[in-house]
Design a protein around this motif. Structure first.
Motif, PDB file in Angstrom:
ATOM      1  N   ASN A 105      42.275 -45.698  26.743  1.00 37.32           N
ATOM      2  CA  ASN A 105      43.376 -45.324  27.633  1.00 37.32           C
ATOM      3  C   ASN A 105      44.627 -46.039  27.137  1.00 37.32           C
ATOM      4  O   ASN A 105      44.696 -47.272  27.154  1.00 37.32           O
ATOM      5  CB  ASN A 105      43.052 -45.728  29.072  1.00 37.32           C
ATOM      6  CG  ASN A 105      44.100 -45.257  30.052  1.00 37.32           C
ATOM      7  OD1 ASN A 105      45.282 -45.502  29.887  1.00 37.32           O
ATOM      8  ND2 ASN A 105      43.660 -44.563  31.097  1.00 37.32           N
ATOM      9  N   GLN A 107      47.674 -46.388  28.291  1.00 33.16           N
ATOM     10  CA  GLN A 107      48.496 -47.132  29.241  1.00 33.16           C
ATOM     11  C   GLN A 107      47.770 -48.353  29.806  1.00 33.16           C
ATOM     12  O   GLN A 107      48.369 -49.415  29.993  1.00 33.16           O
ATOM     13  CB  GLN A 107      48.932 -46.214  30.394  1.00 33.16           C
ATOM     14  CG  GLN A 107      49.804 -45.050  29.940  1.00 33.16           C
ATOM     15  CD  GLN A 107      51.036 -45.505  29.175  1.00 33.16           C
ATOM     16  OE1 GLN A 107      51.822 -46.312  29.692  1.00 33.16           O
ATOM     17  NE2 GLN A 107      51.222 -44.999  27.964  1.00 33.16           N
ATOM     18  N   LYS A 108      46.476 -48.215  30.053  1.00 35.45           N
ATOM     19  CA  LYS A 108      45.729 -49.316  30.667  1.00 35.45           C
ATOM     20  C   LYS A 108      45.151 -50.290  29.644  1.00 35.45           C
ATOM     21  O   LYS A 108      45.086 -51.495  29.899  1.00 35.45           O
ATOM     22  CB  LYS A 108      44.592 -48.756  31.535  1.00 35.45           C
ATOM     23  CG  LYS A 108      45.067 -48.016  32.771  1.00 35.45           C
ATOM     24  CD  LYS A 108      43.870 -47.545  33.596  1.00 35.45           C
ATOM     25  CE  LYS A 108      44.330 -46.823  34.869  1.00 35.45           C
ATOM     26  NZ  LYS A 108      43.177 -46.350  35.677  1.00 35.45           N
ATOM     27  N   THR A 109      44.736 -49.782  28.485  1.00 29.31           N
ATOM     28  CA  THR A 109      44.055 -50.623  27.502  1.00 29.31           C
ATOM     29  C   THR A 109      44.973 -51.076  26.372  1.00 29.31           C
ATOM     30  O   THR A 109      44.979 -52.257  26.012  1.00 29.31           O
ATOM     31  CB  THR A 109      42.853 -49.865  26.904  1.00 29.31           C
ATOM     32  OG1 THR A 109      41.963 -49.490  27.954  1.00 29.31           O
ATOM     33  CG2 THR A 109      42.101 -50.736  25.904  1.00 29.31           C
ATOM     34  N   PRO A 112      49.337 -52.876  27.392  1.00 28.92           N
ATOM     35  CA  PRO A 112      49.510 -54.286  27.785  1.00 28.92           C
ATOM     36  C   PRO A 112      49.403 -55.251  26.610  1.00 28.92           C
ATOM     37  O   PRO A 112      50.133 -56.248  26.555  1.00 28.92           O
ATOM     38  CB  PRO A 112      48.359 -54.510  28.787  1.00 28.92           C
ATOM     39  CG  PRO A 112      48.062 -53.150  29.326  1.00 28.92           C
ATOM     40  CD  PRO A 112      48.289 -52.217  28.185  1.00 28.92           C
ATOM     41  N   SER A 141      39.963 -58.650  26.420  1.00 30.82           N
ATOM     42  CA  SER A 141      40.645 -58.904  27.686  1.00 30.82           C
ATOM     43  C   SER A 141      41.917 -59.715  27.437  1.00 30.82           C
ATOM     44  O   SER A 141      41.878 -60.767  26.791  1.00 30.82           O
ATOM     45  CB  SER A 141      39.721 -59.666  28.636  1.00 30.82           C
ATOM     46  OG  SER A 141      40.452 -60.164  29.736  1.00 30.82           O
TER      47      SER A 141
END
Length: 381
Positions: A105, A107-109, A112, A141
């Motif tokens: 993903n 935008q999510k993965t 950031p 993470s």
């Protein structure tokens, strides 16, 4: 009923019976699944070649780890990477090294991590290089791995540039829990009195050697200490690096056998290791080619190389052969003494070597610079 009709009816009955027993629901499911898998595999290979820039061979290899149903998610990932400056070749490297990133993903993965690296000073030019070399960073993470690990590196180094060098070279630092390996091992070295500049060198040049179980790491440090290495010297961390990983111990054993074949005694080998530990991390080809040139072509005694093991680390084609070619010409023209030290010839910085052995004899031998640059072969080469 005619014989022909009877045979036809019999064959029809047998075929229908066989058909009922063969085309079962399970058979149909397997058939449909098999055809679907073939189509998906064909699509995956085609997509990897056309959209990601992989070679056919690489695409087939990667397709064994990745099965794409359609191009929706992969398209968004490829477009995302390109929007942040990734070249076609860098996109291909990311996919080869971590195929499942095509299903991430954006935008999510991915976003950031990109934003974080920009925030700590990674340039738009460097980011694709770092992430194509170590795309695993994009899967870790941010909170639990990347940020604390990056901050730890920054606590040791004096500049972000050194941090980024270590990050480039250490894939394992972000794959493991650095709090249980890297951190305690660095603390252990600090308590032994290893200077910050030596720790920085260790982390920058070979961080993976610190990512071992602390118990095993302490055993290596104790072994190196017994060999006579002093914690406050650079050779100490180089020696620990040379002995800390299993694959390095394999290299050690192989180097040991090669040096013995060149007539070095066990004491000579350990003496060379204490002078320059990296001499036990060279490939068999590197050692053999360099020793062959120095001993068989330049007439240097193999024991002399053991006395100055640093010579073995120099590039044969770019440093050793060009400089020795110049020395051969100077000797042939009786412009220098026969007992000139090859070690002093090879250890000089390039500008000093050129000034001392090339420019100083330009008037007598105008072709000497061409010999150094490989444009003219020296007489005894």
């Amino acid at each position: 009923m005619s014989l022909t009709r009877m045979l036809f009816c019999r064959e029809s009955f047998t075929f229908n019976k066989l058909l009922r027993h063969t085309i079962t629901p399970n058979f149909l499911r397997r058939f449909v699944f098999s055809e679907t898998s073939k189509n998906q595999h064909s699509f995956t290979v085609s997509y990897l070649i056309n959209s990601c820039g992989l070679s056919p061979e690489s695409a087939i290899r990667v397709s064994k780890k990745l099965n794409l149903e359609n191009g929706d998610r992969p398209n968004s990932v490829v477009a995302f990477l390109k929007s942040y400056g990734f070249s076609r070749n860098e996109v291909a490297l990311v996919v080869i090294r971590h195929p499942r990133l095509l299903l991430a993903n954006t935008q999510k993965t991915l976003l950031p991590k990109i934003e974080y690296f920009y925030s700590v000073g990674v340039s738009r030019t460097d980011l694709p290089i770092i992430l194509s070399e170590n795309p695993t960073l994009l899967t870790r993470s941010l909170k639990n791995c990347i940020v604390p690990c990056f901050e730890f590196f920054r606590s040791v180094f004096q500049s972000n540039k050194e941090v980024l060098t270590a990050v480039k070279r250490s894939k394992r630092a972000f794959m493991s829990n650095f709090r249980t390996t890297l951190f305690p091992n660095v603390m252990f070295l600090q308590n032994l009195g290893v200077p910050t500049n030596c720790l920085s060198l260790f982390l920058k040049d070979n961080p993976d050697a610190l990512i071992v179980e602390p118990v095993k790491f302490k055993e290596v440090v104790n072994e190196v200490t017994k060999m006579g290495f002093q914690p406050r010297k650079t050779t100490f961390v180089l020696a620990v690096s040379a002995r800390s990983l299993e694959r390095r111990r394999f290299l050690w054993d192989r180097c040991f056998k090669i040096y013995r074949r060149w007539g070095w005694s066990e004491d000579k080998i350990f003496s060379a290791f204490r002078k320059h530990p990296s001499c036990m991390l060279l490939s068999e080809k590197k050692i053999s080619m360099t020793m062959d040139f120095l001993v068989n072509k330049m007439g240097l005694h193999s024991q002399m190389v053991a006395t100055y093991p640093m010579i073995l680390l120099y590039n044969l084609e770019k440093r050793i052969i060009p400089r020795c070619s110049v020395i051969q010409v100077l000797l042939a023209n009786r412009l220098i003494r026969k007992n000139v030290s090859l070690y002093s010839v090879l250890v000089h910085r390039e500008e000093i070597f050129l000034e001392k052995f090339v420019m100083a004899y330009q008037e007598a031998l105008p072709q000497l610079l061409d010999v150094y640059n490989g444009k003219i072969i020296s007489p005894s080469a």
